[in-house]
Design an enzyme around this catalytic site. Structure first.
Site, PDB file in Angstrom:
ATOM      1  N   TYR A   3      -1.307  -0.639  10.507  1.00 51.06           N
ATOM      2  CA  TYR A   3      -1.837  -1.175   9.640  1.00 51.06           C
ATOM      3  C   TYR A   3      -0.404  -1.531   8.837  1.00 51.06           C
ATOM      4  CZ  TYR A   3      -3.933  -1.192   4.734  1.00 51.06           C
ATOM      5  OH  TYR A   3      -4.242  -1.434   3.165  1.00 51.06           O
ATOM      6  N   SER A  15       0.572  -1.033   0.472  1.00 56.59           N
ATOM      7  CA  SER A  15       0.542  -0.120   0.289  1.00 56.59           C
ATOM      8  C   SER A  15       0.768   1.175   0.358  1.00 56.59           C
ATOM      9  CB  SER A  15      -0.600  -0.357   1.121  1.00 56.59           C
ATOM     10  OG  SER A  15      -1.921   1.717   1.306  1.00 56.59           O
TER      11      SER A  15
HETATM   12  N1  LIG Z   1      -8.955   0.190  -0.351  1.00 56.83           N
HETATM   13  C1  LIG Z   1      -7.290   0.029  -0.662  1.00 56.83           C
HETATM   14  O1  LIG Z   1      -7.633   1.784  -1.480  1.00 56.83           O
HETATM   15  C2  LIG Z   1      -6.040  -0.152  -0.038  1.00 56.83           C
HETATM   16  C3  LIG Z   1      -5.393   0.972  -0.455  1.00 56.83           C
HETATM   17  C4  LIG Z   1      -4.093  -0.123  -0.520  1.00 56.83           C
HETATM   18  C5  LIG Z   1      -3.913  -1.167  -0.144  1.00 56.83           C
HETATM   19  N2  LIG Z   1      -4.697  -2.005  -0.055  1.00 56.83           N
HETATM   20  C6  LIG Z   1      -4.274  -3.584   0.052  1.00 56.83           C
HETATM   21  O2  LIG Z   1      -5.534  -4.082  -0.472  1.00 56.83           O
HETATM   22  C7  LIG Z   1      -5.878  -5.468  -0.684  1.00 56.83           C
HETATM   23  C8  LIG Z   1      -7.645  -5.980  -0.686  1.00 56.83           C
HETATM   24  O3  LIG Z   1      -8.056  -4.670   0.290  1.00 56.83           O
HETATM   25  P1  LIG Z   1      -9.652  -4.055  -0.115  1.00 56.83           P
HETATM   26  O4  LIG Z   1      -9.457  -2.476   0.059  1.00 56.83           O
HETATM   27  O5  LIG Z   1      -9.612  -4.502  -1.108  1.00 56.83           O
HETATM   28  O6  LIG Z   1     -10.559  -4.604   1.205  1.00 56.83           O
HETATM   29  P2  LIG Z   1     -11.906  -5.515   1.657  1.00 56.83           P
HETATM   30  O7  LIG Z   1     -12.918  -5.412   0.739  1.00 56.83           O
HETATM   31  O8  LIG Z   1     -12.454  -5.365   2.889  1.00 56.83           O
HETATM   32  O9  LIG Z   1     -10.879  -6.732   1.575  1.00 56.83           O
HETATM   33  C9  LIG Z   1      -9.994  -7.171   2.255  1.00 56.83           C
HETATM   34  C10 LIG Z   1     -10.219  -9.007   1.782  1.00 56.83           C
HETATM   35  O10 LIG Z   1      -9.659  -9.620   2.823  1.00 56.83           O
HETATM   36  C11 LIG Z   1      -9.493 -11.183   3.389  1.00 56.83           C
HETATM   37  N3  LIG Z   1      -9.958 -11.072   4.680  1.00 56.83           N
HETATM   38  C12 LIG Z   1      -8.929 -10.466   5.873  1.00 56.83           C
HETATM   39  N4  LIG Z   1      -9.251 -11.204   6.633  1.00 56.83           N
HETATM   40  C13 LIG Z   1      -8.804 -12.402   6.120  1.00 56.83           C
HETATM   41  C14 LIG Z   1      -8.360 -13.402   7.118  1.00 56.83           C
HETATM   42  N5  LIG Z   1      -7.639 -13.645   8.343  1.00 56.83           N
HETATM   43  N6  LIG Z   1      -7.982 -14.855   6.695  1.00 56.83           N
HETATM   44  C15 LIG Z   1      -8.999 -14.550   5.140  1.00 56.83           C
HETATM   45  N7  LIG Z   1      -9.286 -13.322   3.996  1.00 56.83           N
HETATM   46  C16 LIG Z   1      -9.074 -12.407   4.367  1.00 56.83           C
HETATM   47  C17 LIG Z   1     -11.515 -10.219   3.166  1.00 56.83           C
HETATM   48  O11 LIG Z   1     -12.037 -11.506   3.249  1.00 56.83           O
HETATM   49  P3  LIG Z   1     -13.608 -11.874   4.543  1.00 56.83           P
HETATM   50  O12 LIG Z   1     -13.690 -10.530   5.508  1.00 56.83           O
HETATM   51  O13 LIG Z   1     -13.959 -12.642   3.517  1.00 56.83           O
HETATM   52  O14 LIG Z   1     -12.505 -13.158   4.845  1.00 56.83           O
HETATM   53  C18 LIG Z   1     -11.222 -10.016   1.939  1.00 56.83           C
HETATM   54  O15 LIG Z   1     -11.325 -11.383   1.146  1.00 56.83           O
HETATM   55  C19 LIG Z   1      -5.448  -5.230   1.164  1.00 56.83           C
HETATM   56  O16 LIG Z   1      -4.363  -6.268   1.519  1.00 56.83           O
HETATM   57  C20 LIG Z   1      -4.863  -4.031   1.455  1.00 56.83           C
HETATM   58  O17 LIG Z   1      -4.673  -3.928   2.372  1.00 56.83           O
HETATM   59  C21 LIG Z   1      -6.358  -1.904  -0.545  1.00 56.83           C
END
Ligand SMILES: NC(=O)c1ccc[n+]([C@@H]2O[C@H](COP(=O)([O-])OP(=O)(O)OC[C@H]3O[C@@H](n4cnc5c(N)ncnc54)[C@H](OP(=O)(O)O)[C@@H]3O)[C@@H](O)[C@H]2O)c1
Length: 237
Positions: free
Chosen positions: A155, A142
């Site tokens: 985080y 990120s």
């Molecule tokens: N959104 C942003 O602005 C942003 C920016 C930079 C990086 N990111 C990164 O992008 C990635 C995806 O995040 P997102 O933004 O798409 O958020 P999100 O919609 O909240 O998705 C997070 C995913 O991680 C899974 N997860 C969380 N805890 C878990 C566990 N214990 N076991 C298995 N799966 C787990 C969740 O599934 P379940 O809850 O079903 O387990 C969900 O599918 C993350 O690594 C995040 O840090 C996001």
């Protein structure tokens, strides 16, 4: 030989958008979806079917990645079901933003377990099966891991660790045919972002399918020149 992509965090957000985007790729035979929510994974399967019909085969495998000791068995089951693991997309992520004085041990442990330790253990297990084949691993860090984020200390530190571990793996695996990519998205409209910035209007920031397009480009066969570097993904809107 059939080719398989394993996507973690596939129950929503960037992981779901990536599954849907990759379901259109003709070189992929199997897509394995991992997250805790079985209902979320089923919704992703449906979205892939609407996008691409019956091919590739989509395999939902609900699993809590904080259960580190079960990861070797999970990976062995995936390999048995699909015959190979050619692409690993470490997308699952956890955030519970807290200032320093409110940061608990539980918050720190959960954040690092999901964002860093599970990614590393999963990569280790998948690499055991990738040996001798051209393969790719992509880890999501990120922009929070590169510049300061007051109030999100666990985080942000976990994402800095992802950048570091990816660079190390890239060097360690150089010459094996396994390439390691790191991408660092900026603000993306997902549930995780809503937790980090609840006041923000999600229509004003990057959408998950923009990140999915970059991932599809990186894991596709035409990408042969990048490896190891942290790639920032941002969309001006
Ligand atoms: N959104 C942003 O602005 C942003 C920016 C930079 C990086 N990111 C990164 O992008 C990635 C995806 O995040 P997102 O933004 O798409 O958020 P999100 O919609 O909240 O998705 C997070 C995913 O991680 C899974 N997860 C969380 N805890 C878990 C566990 N214990 N076991 C298995 N799966 C787990 C969740 O599934 P379940 O809850 O079903 O387990 C969900 O599918 C993350 O690594 C995040 O840090 C996001």
């Amino acid at each position: 030989m059939a080719r398989t992509c394993l996507i973690t965090g596939a129950s929503q957000g960037i992981g779901r958008a990536t599954a849907v985007r990759l379901s259109r790729e003709p070189w992929l035979d199997n897509i394995v979806l991992v997250a805790r929510s079985a209902a979320g994974l089923e919704a992703t399967v449906e979205a892939c079917r609407r996008e691409a019909g019956q091919s590739p085969a989509i395999h939902p495998m609900p699993y809590d990645l904080s259960q580190l000791d079960g990861i070797p068995d999970l990976v062995a089951r995936i390999h048995e079901a699909c015959g190979s693991i050619d692409v690993l997309l470490n997308i699952a992520g956890y955030a519970d933003p807290k200032s320093l004085l409110d940061t608990t041990s539980e918050n720190l442990v959960t954040t690092f377990t999901v964002n860093v330790f599970a990614m590393l253990i999963l990569s280790r297990e998948v690499v055991r099966w990738m040996q001798g084949r051209p393969a790719k691993i992509l880890n999501i860090a990120s922009t929070a891991g590169i510049t300061a984020r007051p109030g999100w200390v666990a985080y942000a530190a976990s994402k800095a660790a992802v950048v570091s571990l990816s660079q190390t793996l890239s060097e360690e695996l150089a010459g094996t045919g396994i390439k390691v990519y790191t991408i660092s998205p900026g603000r993306t409209a997902t549930e995780l972002r809503r937790k980090l910035a609840p006041e923000e209007d999600p229509t004003t920031i990057m959408q998950p399918d923009a990140v999915a397009d970059v991932i599809a480009m990186l894991v596709g066969d035409r990408e042969r020149t990048l490896d190891g570097q942290n790639i920032i993904v941002r969309e001006q809107r």
